[in-house]
Design an enzyme around this catalytic site. Structure first.
Site, mmCIF file in Angstrom:
data_model
loop_
_atom_site.group_PDB
_atom_site.id
_atom_site.type_symbol
_atom_site.label_atom_id
_atom_site.label_comp_id
_atom_site.label_asym_id
_atom_site.label_seq_id
_atom_site.Cartn_x
_atom_site.Cartn_y
_atom_site.Cartn_z
ATOM 1 N NE ARG A 1 -107.327 15.018 10.523
ATOM 2 C CZ ARG A 1 -107.593 16.254 10.963
ATOM 3 N NH1 ARG A 1 -108.769 16.807 10.729
ATOM 4 N NH2 ARG A 1 -106.684 16.919 11.633
ATOM 5 C CE LYS B 1 -99.200 15.696 15.108
ATOM 6 N NZ LYS B 1 -100.612 15.422 15.396
ATOM 7 N NE ARG C 1 -100.810 11.281 10.269
ATOM 8 C CZ ARG C 1 -100.681 12.586 10.521
ATOM 9 N NH1 ARG C 1 -99.499 13.149 10.481
ATOM 10 N NH2 ARG C 1 -101.731 13.296 10.815
ATOM 11 N NE ARG D 1 -105.731 20.551 8.452
ATOM 12 C CZ ARG D 1 -104.906 19.857 9.203
ATOM 13 N NH1 ARG D 1 -104.000 20.460 9.930
ATOM 14 N NH2 ARG D 1 -104.995 18.539 9.231
ATOM 15 N NE ARG E 1 -106.812 22.319 12.892
ATOM 16 C CZ ARG E 1 -105.895 21.364 12.903
ATOM 17 N NH1 ARG E 1 -104.903 21.391 13.752
ATOM 18 N NH2 ARG E 1 -105.979 20.361 12.065
HETATM 19 P P1 ADP Z 1 -103.212 16.343 11.980
HETATM 20 O O1 ADP Z 1 -102.122 15.932 12.923
HETATM 21 O O2 ADP Z 1 -104.081 17.434 12.552
HETATM 22 O O3 ADP Z 1 -104.034 15.209 11.459
HETATM 23 P P2 ADP Z 1 -101.306 16.852 9.786
HETATM 24 O O4 ADP Z 1 -101.098 18.205 9.196
HETATM 25 O O5 ADP Z 1 -100.172 16.248 10.531
HETATM 26 O O6 ADP Z 1 -102.594 17.038 10.712
HETATM 27 O O7 ADP Z 1 -101.745 15.824 8.639
HETATM 28 C C1 ADP Z 1 -102.821 16.061 7.760
HETATM 29 C C2 ADP Z 1 -102.995 14.875 6.806
HETATM 30 O O8 ADP Z 1 -101.819 14.731 5.982
HETATM 31 C C3 ADP Z 1 -103.182 13.514 7.461
HETATM 32 O O9 ADP Z 1 -104.521 13.258 7.835
HETATM 33 C C4 ADP Z 1 -102.685 12.572 6.339
HETATM 34 O O10 ADP Z 1 -103.656 12.405 5.350
HETATM 35 C C5 ADP Z 1 -101.541 13.351 5.722
HETATM 36 N N1 ADP Z 1 -100.223 13.003 6.333
HETATM 37 C C6 ADP Z 1 -99.410 13.852 7.024
HETATM 38 N N2 ADP Z 1 -98.310 13.222 7.458
HETATM 39 C C7 ADP Z 1 -98.426 11.928 7.055
HETATM 40 C C8 ADP Z 1 -97.637 10.762 7.200
HETATM 41 N N3 ADP Z 1 -96.484 10.781 7.889
HETATM 42 N N4 ADP Z 1 -98.079 9.603 6.665
HETATM 43 C C9 ADP Z 1 -99.227 9.555 5.985
HETATM 44 N N5 ADP Z 1 -100.031 10.605 5.807
HETATM 45 C C10 ADP Z 1 -99.655 11.795 6.322
#
Ligand code: ADP
Length: 186
Positions: A142, A13, A88, A131, A127
């Site tokens: 996750r 994404k 999400r 992180r 990657r």
């Molecule tokens: P990925 O898609 O690889 O899990 P992201 O950068 O989108 O990585 O998200 C990393 C973390 O940030 C998630 O595991 C969550 O803890 C938090 N997060 C991001 N966006 C949201 C959201 N919309 N709602 C709740 N938590 C979020």
């Protein structure tokens, strides 16, 4: 143009959203990146979300929705944006719909990127962005959180009729071309 790019962790994404944003001249809004920046800057928000993100769990809906609402009110967002990592949960999707409705706006397209689990895990492990949530154990959490809480968001947008499914396997450029074809022309 308001676009949502959706998919499990590792689907690509972030990579694709960045390319689409540059191509269309719109803003890329990654909620995950906003949270990681807040953590690095040591803000109140960062302190609030650090342990949640480190564990691979979701930040509370209201916290995310408030942050998105505040962000998209910014002038830079008036021409459009691509949302990456939001909504999400179904609750976030409903709240976002209400928020857009109040603004007299709507989502143009919801792009769901898919790839097999083994490939997602492989990509996340390799990657190497350092992180704290990219360890084998946190990746597993996750993916579970994705299946349980996030995947239902797809059905929500399928019903709303702007849903497009895109194959997230292949080269970055192949996937990008598929995404561009899925975006309505106007
Ligand atoms: P990925 O898609 O690889 O899990 P992201 O950068 O989108 O990585 O998200 C990393 C973390 O940030 C998630 O595991 C969550 O803890 C938090 N997060 C991001 N966006 C949201 C959201 N919309 N709602 C709740 N938590 C979020």
């Amino acid at each position: 143009m308001r676009i949502i790019i959706f998919g499990p962790p590792g689907a690509g994404k972030g990579t694709q959203a960045k390319k689409v944003a540059e191509h269309l001249g719109i803003v890329h809004l990654s909620t995950g990146k906003m949270f990681r920046d807040a953590i690095n800057e040591g803000t109140e928000l960062g302190k609030l979300v650090k342990s949640i993100i480190d564990e691979g769990h979701l930040v509370p809906d209201q916290t995310v929705v408030d942050m998105v609402e505040e962000t998209i009110a910014n002038e830079d967002y008036s021409k459009g944006y691509i949302l990456d990592g939001f909504p999400r949960t179904v609750e976030q999707a409903v709240a976002f719909d209400n928020l857009l409705e109040r603004r007299g706006e709507s989502v143009d397209v919801f792009i769901s990127l898919h790839a097999p689990d083994h490939e997602l895990i492989q990509r996340l492990l390799s990657r190497g962005e350092g992180r704290s949530d990219d360890t084998e154990e946190k990746i597993k959490t996750r993916l579970e959180v994705y299946k349980k809480e996030t995947a239902p968001v797809m059905e929500y947008y399928q019903q709303a009729g702007m849903f497009r499914s895109v194959d997230g396997t292949g080269t970055v450029d192949q996937i990008f071309q598929r995404i561009l074809s899925a975006i309505p022309k106007r």
